[in-house]
Design a protein around this motif. Structure first.
Motif, PDB file in Angstrom:
ATOM      1  N   ASP A 169       0.884  -1.271   0.083  1.00  0.00           N
ATOM      2  CA  ASP A 169       0.020  -0.081  -0.061  1.00  0.00           C
ATOM      3  C   ASP A 169       0.782   1.189   0.144  1.00  0.00           C
ATOM      4  O   ASP A 169       0.544   2.409  -0.675  1.00  0.00           O
ATOM      5  CB  ASP A 169      -1.019  -0.033   1.396  1.00  0.00           C
ATOM      6  N   GLU A 170       1.954   1.208   0.600  1.00  0.00           N
ATOM      7  CA  GLU A 170       2.863   2.382   0.887  1.00  0.00           C
ATOM      8  C   GLU A 170       3.492   2.566  -0.421  1.00  0.00           C
ATOM      9  O   GLU A 170       3.343   3.737  -0.997  1.00  0.00           O
ATOM     10  CB  GLU A 170       3.922   2.208   1.938  1.00  0.00           C
TER      11      GLU A 170
ATOM     12  N   VAL B 119       1.128   6.907  -6.870  1.00  0.00           N
ATOM     13  CA  VAL B 119      -0.167   7.754  -7.010  1.00  0.00           C
ATOM     14  C   VAL B 119       0.312   9.198  -6.737  1.00  0.00           C
ATOM     15  O   VAL B 119      -0.024  10.218  -7.678  1.00  0.00           O
ATOM     16  CB  VAL B 119      -1.421   7.397  -6.224  1.00  0.00           C
ATOM     17  N   GLN B 120       1.079   9.491  -5.728  1.00  0.00           N
ATOM     18  CA  GLN B 120       1.373  10.733  -5.294  1.00  0.00           C
ATOM     19  C   GLN B 120       2.304  11.274  -6.552  1.00  0.00           C
ATOM     20  O   GLN B 120       2.330  12.372  -6.887  1.00  0.00           O
ATOM     21  CB  GLN B 120       2.220  10.968  -3.994  1.00  0.00           C
ATOM     22  N   SER B 121       3.428  10.648  -6.983  1.00  0.00           N
ATOM     23  CA  SER B 121       4.294  10.987  -8.111  1.00  0.00           C
ATOM     24  C   SER B 121       3.410  11.296  -9.343  1.00  0.00           C
ATOM     25  O   SER B 121       3.642  12.263 -10.130  1.00  0.00           O
ATOM     26  CB  SER B 121       5.138   9.763  -8.130  1.00  0.00           C
ATOM     27  N   MET B 122       2.349  10.486  -9.721  1.00  0.00           N
ATOM     28  CA  MET B 122       1.651  10.633 -10.823  1.00  0.00           C
ATOM     29  C   MET B 122       0.811  11.972 -10.785  1.00  0.00           C
ATOM     30  O   MET B 122       0.726  12.709 -11.848  1.00  0.00           O
ATOM     31  CB  MET B 122       0.608   9.557 -11.394  1.00  0.00           C
ATOM     32  N   GLU B 123       0.256  12.493  -9.525  1.00  0.00           N
ATOM     33  CA  GLU B 123      -0.413  13.589  -9.247  1.00  0.00           C
ATOM     34  C   GLU B 123       0.469  14.703  -9.543  1.00  0.00           C
ATOM     35  O   GLU B 123       0.270  15.663 -10.245  1.00  0.00           O
ATOM     36  CB  GLU B 123      -1.165  13.723  -7.850  1.00  0.00           C
ATOM     37  N   GLN B 124       1.746  14.827  -8.970  1.00  0.00           N
ATOM     38  CA  GLN B 124       2.873  16.001  -9.022  1.00  0.00           C
ATOM     39  C   GLN B 124       3.140  16.047 -10.625  1.00  0.00           C
ATOM     40  O   GLN B 124       3.285  17.175 -11.159  1.00  0.00           O
ATOM     41  CB  GLN B 124       3.939  15.397  -8.172  1.00  0.00           C
ATOM     42  N   ALA B 125       3.293  14.771 -11.309  1.00  0.00           N
ATOM     43  CA  ALA B 125       3.720  14.998 -12.512  1.00  0.00           C
ATOM     44  C   ALA B 125       2.407  15.683 -13.446  1.00  0.00           C
ATOM     45  O   ALA B 125       2.740  16.401 -14.220  1.00  0.00           O
ATOM     46  CB  ALA B 125       3.792  13.624 -13.444  1.00  0.00           C
ATOM     47  N   GLY B 126       1.414  15.434 -12.913  1.00  0.00           N
ATOM     48  CA  GLY B 126       0.067  16.133 -13.705  1.00  0.00           C
ATOM     49  C   GLY B 126       0.112  17.284 -13.459  1.00  0.00           C
ATOM     50  O   GLY B 126      -0.025  18.271 -14.371  1.00  0.00           O
TER      51      GLY B 126
END
Length: 96
Positions: A3-4, A10-17
């Motif tokens: 999970d971690e 997910v956080q990395s993908m949001e930052q990339a977006g």
């Protein structure tokens, strides 16, 4: 994947977006110097016409690179890097 790790992904993908949308700035930017095409050709001792043939571009394209109006990309850029590193070996390999 635990999970971690998934949350980090997910956080990395949001930052990339956010970076792509201009909402955030990247933490670092890597800039690669443009190849000095004229200097690389000079190392080979070849004419513009012959060098262009070997690299697989028109003489006009080579002239544009040498004068900074255009910049090599992709495979041509990689080939120029090889020619710069070891012109004699690269030419020998290209000539067969």
């Amino acid at each position: 994947m635990n999970d971690e790790m998934f949350k980090e992904l997910v956080q990395s993908m949001e930052q990339a977006g956010d970076i792509m949308k201009g909402k955030a700035k990247p933490s670092r930017v890597t800039v690669f110097a443009e190849p000095e095409v004229k200097a690389i050709r000079a190392k080979t001792g070849l004419s513009q016409s012959r060098f262009a043939d070997i690299v697989g571009v028109s003489k006009r394209t080579l002239e544009n690179w040498e004068q900074g109006r255009r910049h090599p990309t992709g495979p041509a850029r990689a080939l120029l890097k090889i020619l710069d590193a070891d012109p004699q070996y690269a030419l020998k390999a290209l000539h067969g």
